[in-house]
Design an enzyme around this catalytic site. Structure first.
Site, PDB file in Angstrom:
ATOM      1  N   ASP A   1       0.873  -1.182   0.000  1.00  0.00           N
ATOM      2  CA  ASP A   1       0.000   0.000   0.000  1.00  0.00           C
ATOM      3  C   ASP A   1       0.904   1.224   0.000  1.00  0.00           C
ATOM      4  O   ASP A   1       0.895   2.048   0.918  1.00  0.00           O
ATOM      5  CB  ASP A   1      -0.933  -0.011   1.211  1.00  0.00           C
ATOM      6  CG  ASP A   1      -2.137   0.911   1.032  1.00  0.00           C
ATOM      7  OD1 ASP A   1      -2.216   1.572  -0.020  1.00  0.00           O
ATOM      8  OD2 ASP A   1      -2.978   0.976   1.933  1.00  0.00           O
TER       9      ASP A   1
ATOM     10  N   PHE B   1     -10.690   5.142   4.937  1.00  0.00           N
ATOM     11  CA  PHE B   1     -11.953   5.758   5.343  1.00  0.00           C
ATOM     12  C   PHE B   1     -12.027   7.212   4.891  1.00  0.00           C
ATOM     13  O   PHE B   1     -11.026   7.833   4.557  1.00  0.00           O
ATOM     14  CB  PHE B   1     -12.134   5.688   6.863  1.00  0.00           C
ATOM     15  CG  PHE B   1     -11.069   6.415   7.659  1.00  0.00           C
ATOM     16  CD1 PHE B   1     -11.083   7.798   7.786  1.00  0.00           C
ATOM     17  CD2 PHE B   1     -10.053   5.717   8.294  1.00  0.00           C
ATOM     18  CE1 PHE B   1     -10.112   8.471   8.511  1.00  0.00           C
ATOM     19  CE2 PHE B   1      -9.069   6.378   9.027  1.00  0.00           C
ATOM     20  CZ  PHE B   1      -9.100   7.766   9.131  1.00  0.00           C
ATOM     21  N   ILE B   2     -13.256   7.727   4.904  1.00  0.00           N
ATOM     22  CA  ILE B   2     -13.546   9.162   4.758  1.00  0.00           C
ATOM     23  C   ILE B   2     -14.353   9.562   5.986  1.00  0.00           C
ATOM     24  O   ILE B   2     -15.294   8.858   6.362  1.00  0.00           O
ATOM     25  CB  ILE B   2     -14.372   9.451   3.489  1.00  0.00           C
ATOM     26  CG1 ILE B   2     -13.631   9.008   2.237  1.00  0.00           C
ATOM     27  CG2 ILE B   2     -14.726  10.938   3.400  1.00  0.00           C
ATOM     28  CD1 ILE B   2     -14.509   8.963   0.993  1.00  0.00           C
ATOM     29  N   GLU B   3     -13.989  10.677   6.603  1.00  0.00           N
ATOM     30  CA  GLU B   3     -14.724  11.113   7.790  1.00  0.00           C
ATOM     31  C   GLU B   3     -15.043  12.604   7.740  1.00  0.00           C
ATOM     32  O   GLU B   3     -14.248  13.407   7.233  1.00  0.00           O
ATOM     33  CB  GLU B   3     -13.912  10.828   9.064  1.00  0.00           C
ATOM     34  CG  GLU B   3     -13.792   9.348   9.375  1.00  0.00           C
ATOM     35  CD  GLU B   3     -13.036   9.053  10.652  1.00  0.00           C
ATOM     36  OE1 GLU B   3     -13.118   7.897  11.108  1.00  0.00           O
ATOM     37  OE2 GLU B   3     -12.366   9.961  11.194  1.00  0.00           O
TER      38      GLU B   3
ATOM     39  N   PRO C   1      -4.910   9.375  13.207  1.00  0.00           N
ATOM     40  CA  PRO C   1      -6.323   9.029  13.385  1.00  0.00           C
ATOM     41  C   PRO C   1      -6.514   7.934  14.427  1.00  0.00           C
ATOM     42  O   PRO C   1      -5.678   7.046  14.582  1.00  0.00           O
ATOM     43  CB  PRO C   1      -6.714   8.517  11.998  1.00  0.00           C
ATOM     44  CG  PRO C   1      -5.448   7.889  11.478  1.00  0.00           C
ATOM     45  CD  PRO C   1      -4.323   8.744  12.016  1.00  0.00           C
ATOM     46  N   GLY C   2      -7.627   8.008  15.134  1.00  0.00           N
ATOM     47  CA  GLY C   2      -8.041   6.897  15.979  1.00  0.00           C
ATOM     48  C   GLY C   2      -8.839   5.913  15.143  1.00  0.00           C
ATOM     49  O   GLY C   2      -8.893   5.998  13.921  1.00  0.00           O
TER      50      GLY C   2
ATOM     51  N   HIS D   1       1.229   6.550  13.196  1.00  0.00           N
ATOM     52  CA  HIS D   1       0.307   6.862  12.090  1.00  0.00           C
ATOM     53  C   HIS D   1      -1.145   6.591  12.466  1.00  0.00           C
ATOM     54  O   HIS D   1      -2.036   6.754  11.635  1.00  0.00           O
ATOM     55  CB  HIS D   1       0.694   6.091  10.838  1.00  0.00           C
ATOM     56  CG  HIS D   1       0.191   4.675  10.761  1.00  0.00           C
ATOM     57  ND1 HIS D   1       0.347   3.760  11.775  1.00  0.00           N
ATOM     58  CD2 HIS D   1      -0.459   4.005   9.764  1.00  0.00           C
ATOM     59  CE1 HIS D   1      -0.174   2.609  11.418  1.00  0.00           C
ATOM     60  NE2 HIS D   1      -0.682   2.720  10.208  1.00  0.00           N
TER      61      HIS D   1
ATOM     62  N   GLY E   1      -3.169   1.742  15.842  1.00  0.00           N
ATOM     63  CA  GLY E   1      -2.485   0.457  15.718  1.00  0.00           C
ATOM     64  C   GLY E   1      -3.362  -0.695  16.168  1.00  0.00           C
ATOM     65  O   GLY E   1      -4.027  -0.616  17.205  1.00  0.00           O
TER      66      GLY E   1
ATOM     67  N   LYS F   1     -16.549   3.687   5.269  1.00  0.00           N
ATOM     68  CA  LYS F   1     -15.560   2.619   5.118  1.00  0.00           C
ATOM     69  C   LYS F   1     -15.757   1.911   3.780  1.00  0.00           C
ATOM     70  O   LYS F   1     -16.868   1.799   3.292  1.00  0.00           O
ATOM     71  CB  LYS F   1     -15.725   1.592   6.244  1.00  0.00           C
ATOM     72  CG  LYS F   1     -15.148   2.038   7.572  1.00  0.00           C
ATOM     73  CD  LYS F   1     -13.651   1.874   7.602  1.00  0.00           C
ATOM     74  CE  LYS F   1     -13.096   2.169   8.989  1.00  0.00           C
ATOM     75  NZ  LYS F   1     -11.630   2.083   9.007  1.00  0.00           N
TER      76      LYS F   1
END
Length: 408
Positions: free
Chosen positions: A82, A172-174, A313-314, A337, A340, A407
């Site tokens: 990725d 994801f998009i938030e 991000p969480g 990042h 985890g 998602k």
């Protein structure tokens, strides 16, 4: 060795030539991941040390949440498949009060505009004109054509239909709100199918090269196969991985444009504020550290030079952070990042119930079905513990909470 030093601990084995500095205080470190880190640090071209972020967990090739500097060599599997995966975020002039009581229509319109998921359904059926224009201006197709002259197995047929698309897994998009009620857009994606193909192809080439090498040291894992500087494949890989990283950034930019377009249709008029971030967290680049030129692979880690903005991000339903780097030399100017993973996708599907997932995401407009159980908050480490373990790496600029999460 588990000697503490400032905010990090030494994680290398007694007598190891290359130290491992881990920001893991207060967060779990699985035994397999610890062993994998020691295998990486044992390679003679890795160093002067390895840095480990608090979101560390077992990965393929290299440990996720690691910063691996190398001298004169590069490990394709450490970068992974990725390539260029990362985050983008922008603050708008919208306020929480500008959002409708129900956010389902907004979520649905974004999902219609931005293809989500893996497979053909995650591609554009018809490539939007704006994305075609963006690709033409970028020169990415021409650069890929030059790479394919030497490596024709790298297919170019998806770079247009996947530009501005999300993918699957943990992407994801938030839509988020910060501590002042300002509305943000935040998203997470990478170089999609072509980047995956680039990574897979060169990992296999590195393994084949390994069969021809006369090593003067033990290589504990074939996934640590490498290219040496001066070899044609080294230069070819650097060229291809640089392309994939640039495509990943362009993908996030195109996706952000599509999301904002849908928001303009559904919400009151707004403008974008100057605060915007677009950062990789799976990549390799040449950097200067301690007066030495190193190839630095960040596998699930973000650059955090002094004053540099980043995104941590969480998981679904938990907080995320816009951070400013402190330029800590011990971490090669890096930070985590994300939260985890604390359990594998299979383990998450087997242990997290749909009821638990729905309770954990009750305040978010998002999928509540079994297909995203492996992304539920319980599958991840505590973002609070992760942030507490790296106070010497970053300072928090903004704290975000999701109100919409899309998602793949």
């Amino acid at each position: 060795m588990n000697t503490q030093h400032d905010n990090y601990e030494f994680l290398h084995a007694e007598g190891a030539a290359t130290p491992i500095k881990g920001w893991v205080r207060g967060v779990p470190l699985e035994t397999q991941a610890h062993r994998q880190l020691q295998n990486i640090a044992a390679l003679p071209f890795v160093g002067p040390w390895v840095a480990v972020m608090p979101d560390v967990h077992l990965g393929k090739g290299a440990t996720v949440g690691s910063v691996v500097p190398t001298r004169g060599a590069i490990i394709p599997a450490a970068v992974g498949v990725d390539i260029g995966c990362g985050m983008a975020a922008v603050r708008t002039t919208l306020r929480a009060s500008d959002l409708p009581d129900s956010l389902s229509q907004l979520r649905n319109s974004i999902e219609r505009s931005v293809p989500v998921g893996n497979g053909p359904g995650g591609n554009h059926r018809r490539v939007p004109d704006s994305i075609n224009t963006r690709l033409v201006k970028s020169g990415l197709a021409e650069r890929l054509a030059l790479i394919r002259q030497k490596h024709p197995k790298i297919r170019p047929d998806r770079i247009d239909v996947q530009a501005g698309t999300l993918g699957g897994g943990n992407h994801f998009i938030e839509i988020c709100l910060d501590e002042s009620g300002a509305v943000w857009v935040m998203l997470h994606s990478g170089s999609r199918g072509t980047g995956n193909l680039v990574g897979t192809y060169f990992i296999e080439l590195a393994r084949r090269q390994l069969e021809k090498r006369l090593l003067g040291f033990h290589l504990p894992d074939k996934d640590l196969a490498f290219f040496l500087e001066g070899e044609p494949l080294f230069d070819d890989y650097v060229e291809a991985v640089s392309w994939a990283q640039d495509y990943a950034r362009a993908n996030r930019e195109a996706m952000m444009e599509r999301v904002l377009h849908e928001m303009r249709h559904r919400l009151p008029k707004f403008q974008l504020e100057k605060l915007a971030v677009n950062c990789h967290h799976n990549y390799v680049q040449r950097e200067q550290h301690g007066g030495e030129s190193l190839l630095v692979t960040r596998k699930g880690a973000v650059s955090a030079r002094e004053g540099e903005l980043g995104i941590i991000p969480g998981s679904m339903g938990t907080r995320s952070y816009i951070v400013r780097g402190k330029g800590n030399a011990d971490s090669f100017h890096s930070c985590s990042h994300g939260a985890g993973r604390v359990m594998s996708r299979t383990a998450a599907r087997n242990s997290i119930t749909l009821k638990q997932h729905r309770e954990a995401t009750a305040h978010v407009e998002c999928r509540k079905d079994a297909g995203v159980i492996d992304e539920s908050p319980a599958a991840y480490k505590s973002i609070d513990a992760v942030m507490a373990a790296q106070t010497d790496l970053v300072e928090v600029v903004h704290t975000l909470r999701q109100v919409v999460c899309i998602k793949g």
